[in-house]
Write an enzyme that holds these catalytic residues in place. Structure first.
Site, PDB file in Angstrom:
ATOM      1  N   HIS A 151       0.841  -1.204   0.000  1.00 17.74           N
ATOM      2  CA  HIS A 151       0.000   0.000   0.000  1.00 17.74           C
ATOM      3  C   HIS A 151       0.880   1.260   0.000  1.00 17.74           C
ATOM      4  CE1 HIS A 151      -4.040  -1.743   0.430  1.00 17.74           C
ATOM      5  NE2 HIS A 151      -3.456  -2.678   1.162  1.00 17.74           N
TER       6      HIS A 151
ATOM      7  N   ASP B 265      -0.723  -5.167   5.587  1.00 19.66           N
ATOM      8  CA  ASP B 265      -1.716  -6.022   4.929  1.00 19.66           C
ATOM      9  C   ASP B 265      -1.544  -6.033   3.412  1.00 19.66           C
ATOM     10  OD1 ASP B 265      -2.503  -3.255   4.994  1.00 19.66           O
ATOM     11  OD2 ASP B 265      -4.459  -3.858   4.221  1.00 19.66           O
ATOM     12  N   GLU B 266      -2.092  -7.050   2.798  1.00 21.81           N
ATOM     13  CA  GLU B 266      -2.330  -7.136   1.352  1.00 21.81           C
ATOM     14  C   GLU B 266      -1.085  -6.872   0.500  1.00 21.81           C
ATOM     15  OE1 GLU B 266      -7.066  -6.105   1.053  1.00 21.81           O
ATOM     16  OE2 GLU B 266      -5.676  -4.421   0.956  1.00 21.81           O
ATOM     17  N   ASN B 267       0.054  -7.299   0.988  1.00 17.32           N
ATOM     18  CA  ASN B 267       1.259  -7.236   0.163  1.00 17.32           C
ATOM     19  C   ASN B 267       1.273  -8.471  -0.733  1.00 17.32           C
ATOM     20  OD1 ASN B 267       3.847  -7.108  -0.939  1.00 17.32           O
ATOM     21  ND2 ASN B 267       4.825  -7.866   0.932  1.00 17.32           N
TER      22      ASN B 267
ATOM     23  N   GLU C 268      -1.840 -10.017   8.820  1.00 11.39           N
ATOM     24  CA  GLU C 268      -0.789 -10.613   7.990  1.00 11.39           C
ATOM     25  C   GLU C 268       0.588 -10.556   8.652  1.00 11.39           C
ATOM     26  OE1 GLU C 268      -3.681  -9.050   4.762  1.00 11.39           O
ATOM     27  OE2 GLU C 268      -3.264  -8.728   6.882  1.00 11.39           O
TER      28      GLU C 268
END
Length: 675
Positions: free
Chosen positions: A252, A319-321, A371
């Site tokens: 992000h 998150d969301e890597n 995460e």
């Protein structure tokens, strides 16, 4: 004489013994015992404070007086409270044992006793006293001529210590005024943690004086100065609220890397390699964990940001890597091989562990989305659980895993208010109660939860309607006993609480009319308002089509932005249908059929308005379907002639198809019941 008797009777009824079910308290207290009398409020009402509190109680008590005065119009004489024992004979006596600290696990309990002649508020510190003042305001009753408090004894304390609201100021920047009014609403609902999401792919929102490129190139001109940050932290402190900043890394990171591409993970990163994203979604941009310059720059950021926030927690996101840039970079892959990292999670843990001493230098504990929870992650980290069924997990699975693994943890799964799910969905979120399989020590690691307001589709104009009043229900879930779970009671109390939130500045009701006037081209908005009361925005991110339809600069002044979850007429209609099906008497039939007549006329009126309002045009197909369904159901219910049920089913199917208005008819469930 007849009218005098009616007036006397109404006064008698108004002052009759109040039952608990009549009180609109939220969150509901742990213990409440109602008496038989009342405390009559008059223009001589004053407040006195004793003991050794923090100065925030003077601000809180003064605010209480002004809100009470605004509500009653009594012209109360007491001005700003500034000292202990200012009015020892006051009607409201506040006894604070000490100055409360803005930190987790601080005592927030209070005891409120209302007799016919005196109100006493006892609390170990000023934080509990502030909560007690909010409860007292909610207790206020009235008859036709006066205001009063019922006699009552309340003993109260929160179920969880972490009762938070996260506001994303990156996707759509939220000005200081938006943040402050939501802090006021949080305080009214006894919430105590404001999680401030300050950096993401769509914008870097905090001034770093040593690194001006972050805001020059990463903010599109919208960011908070350090003085504004300090002001908001002070404002939150005065309301008993801890501010937790979030800078989301290593993923992000598009906005950060637009300013400093040299610490990105692309193979040939350089000027122009990264850019601020104008759509929502998950992007590849990720910091390079193998580059020493990455940590040098992050330390410079932390050295400026951490002192702005006196609280003990710093949220690093995490998150969301998706790891795509790491996987395609030979140098990073060689580093992973050399260090025997089995995958991106090991590399990200390596990165996260590098941050801990940087934050510890400023007495900060690292917090991150779930995460970051890997085998080698420090147990000092706080795990923020957010994933659920949509990510292939059972409700509460991550929360329980974190607690069992030795981490303190906070829940947001089930509390994502940007999904536009119903109040009931959030209120009945059982994830917090699924800790029955945990030991007492493990249960203690569940600190509480946070409502999460991601702002892809939220601007200063409509964000309050996306947060409130549903977040009030989440606040109750986090404060009150888990056995407080009656939905009908919630809906009843929330009608009053929703209205009272405007008292502290929330705009969720008033701004709806602003949007409707825009849509109607400043024509009469009655029909639009009626239609909005049976429609709800598309849920679960369907409106944004995977982040492709709306950009950060796209208009959010459309019909879907005026509509809210739990459409009021839809709730009333669906309830009326169930009542009618239980008993098909004439009274119940009239209630149901009146809705159909209303919607037929509404469609006609919308057509008229649309002749000079292009933004109404996308609504007409759905409104027309509802009108046709209503006509058919009138024939069916009133039996004037046979209804074409096959046509009805086709109309209902058509009304259920995605439309250009990006809304759904919330009355369809009731209509289907009738068939």
């Amino acid at each position: 004489m007849k009218y005098i008797l009616i007036l006397l009777l109404s006064v008698f009824v108004s002052n009759a013994q109040i039952q608990k079910e009549q009180l609109d308290l939220m969150p509901w207290p742990q213990k409440i015992d109602l008496g038989t009398g009342t405390f009559a409020l008059n223009k001589n009402f004053k407040v006195n404070i004793t003991a050794n509190p923090n100065s925030r109680i003077f601000i809180g008590a003064t605010s209480f007086l002004r809100r009470l005065d605004n509500r009653t119009g009594l012209f109360l004489p007491q001005n700003f409270l500034t000292q202990i024992n200012e009015s020892p004979e006051a009607e409201l006596q506040i006894n604070c044992g000490s100055a409360g600290k803005i930190e987790i696990n601080e005592n927030e309990s209070y005891e409120l006793i209302v007799t016919s002649s005196k109100i006493t508020l006892n609390a170990p510190n000023d934080l509990g006293a502030l909560h007690g003042l909010e409860t007292l305001l909610q207790l206020l009753q009235n008859n036709s001529t006066s205001y009063y408090f019922p006699t009552v004894s309340i003993t109260d304390a929160p179920r969880f210590t972490w009762r938070g609201l996260m506001i994303d100021a990156s996707r759509h920047f939220q000005p200081v005024a938006v943040i402050k009014r939501n802090l006021d609403a949080m305080a009214a609902m006894k919430m105590n943690v404001f999680h401030w999401h300050l950096a993401d792919d769509q914008g870097w929102r905090i001034q770093i004086k040593k690194l001006p490129k972050l805001t020059d190139l990463g903010s599109n001109g919208n960011f908070y100065s350090q003085e504004e940050i300090k002001d908001i932290v002070r404002y939150a402190d005065e309301r008993g609220i801890l501010v937790v900043p979030e800078i989301d890394i290593p993923g992000h990171a598009s906005a950060l890397l637009a300013a400093y591409p040299e610490i990105g993970s692309k193979v040939d990163n350089g000027i122009g390699s990264y850019a601020i994203q104008t759509n929502s979604g998950i992007y590849n941009a990720v910091l390079d964990p193998t580059n020493p310059k990455t940590y040098q720059l992050l330390e410079e950021i932390f050295d400026e940001v951490c002192p702005l926030f006196p609280g003990a927690y710093f949220h690093i996101g995490g998150d969301e890597n998706n790891g795509k840039e790491w996987a395609s970079n030979p140098r990073i892959q060689e580093f992973m091989k050399k260090n025997k990292f089995s995958g991106k999670h090991d590399l990200q843990t390596y990165f996260n562990m590098k941050l801990i001493p940087m934050l510890k230098k400023h007495s900060k504990k690292l917090m991150g989305w779930e995460e970051i929870m890997t085998d080698n992650m420090s147990k000092d980290a706080i795990i923020h659980a957010w994933r659920g069924v949509n990510e292939g997990l059972q409700p509460g699975e991550s929360l329980i895993k974190a607690a069992k693994s030795g981490y303190n943890t906070v829940l947001s799964n089930g509390f994502y208010i940007d999904l536009m799910l119903s109040i009931a969905t959030h209120y009945q979120n059982e994830s917090l109660s699924k800790n029955a399989l945990l030991s007492p020590e493990e249960k203690a690691r569940i600190l509480g939860g946070e409502a999460a307001m991601w702002s892809e589709l939220a601007t200063p104009l409509n964000i309050d309607s996306r947060i409130w009043p549903r977040t009030a229900a989440i606040a109750e879930r986090l404060w009150s006993n888990e056995n407080v779970n009656d939905l009908q009671s919630l809906y009843k109390r929330l009608k009053t609480i929703s209205f009272r939130l405007e008292e502290v500045g929330i705009t969720h009701i008033r701004n709806k009319e602003v949007i409707l006037r825009n849509i109607s081209n400043n024509q009469n908005t009655i029909a639009l308002n009626d239609f909005s009361n049976v429609c709800e925005p598309l849920k679960n991110y369907k409106r944004n089509g995977g982040g492709k339809k709306y950009r950060m600069h796209s208009p959010l002044t459309l019909f879907a932005d005026a509509c809210t979850v739990d459409a009021s007429d839809a709730i009333d209609f669906n309830f009326a249908v169930k009542k009618y099906l239980d008993n098909k008497n004439i009274e119940n039939e009239v209630v149901v059929t009146n809705f159909f007549r209303k919607w037929i006329k509404m469609n006609t009126d919308l057509i008229i308005v649309s002749s000079n309002a292009p933004l109404v045009q996308p609504l007409l197909p759905l409104s027309q379907k509802l009108s046709e369904i209503s006509e058919q159901l009138l024939l069916l219910i009133e039996k004037k002639q046979n209804s074409d049920k096959s046509k009805l089913n086709i109309l209902i199917e058509q009304a259920n198809i995605r439309n250009d208005a990006d809304v759904e008819l919330a009355v369809l469930s009731g209509i289907k019941l009738l068939l």
